[in-house]
Design a protein around this motif. Structure first.
Motif, short mmCIF file in Angstrom:
data_model
loop_
_atom_site.label_atom_id
_atom_site.label_comp_id
_atom_site.label_asym_id
_atom_site.label_seq_id
_atom_site.Cartn_x
_atom_site.Cartn_y
_atom_site.Cartn_z
N ARG A 157 0.86 -1.19 0.00
CA ARG A 157 0.00 0.00 0.00
C ARG A 157 0.89 1.24 0.00
O ARG A 157 1.94 1.27 0.64
N GLU A 158 0.47 2.26 -0.74
CA GLU A 158 1.19 3.54 -0.75
C GLU A 158 1.24 4.10 0.68
O GLU A 158 0.36 3.83 1.49
N PHE B 123 -1.90 1.35 -4.40
CA PHE B 123 -0.98 0.25 -4.19
C PHE B 123 0.19 0.36 -5.16
O PHE B 123 0.13 1.10 -6.14
#
Length: 140
Positions: free
Chosen positions: A83-84, A90
């Motif tokens: 996940r960012e 993502f």
């Protein structure tokens, strides 16, 4: 597209839960599933890893042959879905491990570096800070 040596048409109408296929008789069709569930099928992470390892290893083999070597090589990948940092979206974190049998590490690193510059899939990702390539000893 007039000078294409090969062309494939691929379709996906179901996203990550369904089927993706290559157009044409007898062509590849794969069931897809989200990587975070237990359903059968493959996912973009696995497909990307297959494409990158196959292309990069084929390029290494080509360079070895051009240099007159008859050595085996292999490329393995760990592709992670992350996940960012901001929690939205993502990305893939990819770790590649390349090995050439009976080759000093310095020479193997030089060949792998050349292959990375020539591999068509690697060309798509050059400069990506989410891909790390390591040269490792060849293990049978």
């Amino acid at each position: 597209m007039d000078n294409a040596l090969f062309e494939a048409t691929i379709h996906n109408t179901d996203g990550v839960n369904g089927t993706a296929y290559v157009e044409g008789p007898g062509a590849l069709s794969v069931e897809t599933s989200h990587p975070l569930n237990d359903s059968s099928g493959t996912n973009p992470e696995e497909l990307f890893g297959l494409a990158l390892t196959t292309c990069l290893n084929a390029t290494i083999e080509s360079l070895l042959k051009a240099r007159g070597f008859q050595k085996r090589s292999k490329v393995s990948a760990k592709v992670q879905l992350r996940r960012e940092e901001d929690g939205v979206g993502f990305y893939f974190q990819v770790y590649l491990f390349a090995a050439i049998e009976d080759t000093e590490m310095e020479q193997a690193e030089s060949i792998v570096k050349s292959a990375e510059k020539r591999c068509p899939v690697s060309k798509l990702t050059q400069g990506a800070d989410t891909i790390v390539i390591s040269v490792v000893p060849y293990e049978h």
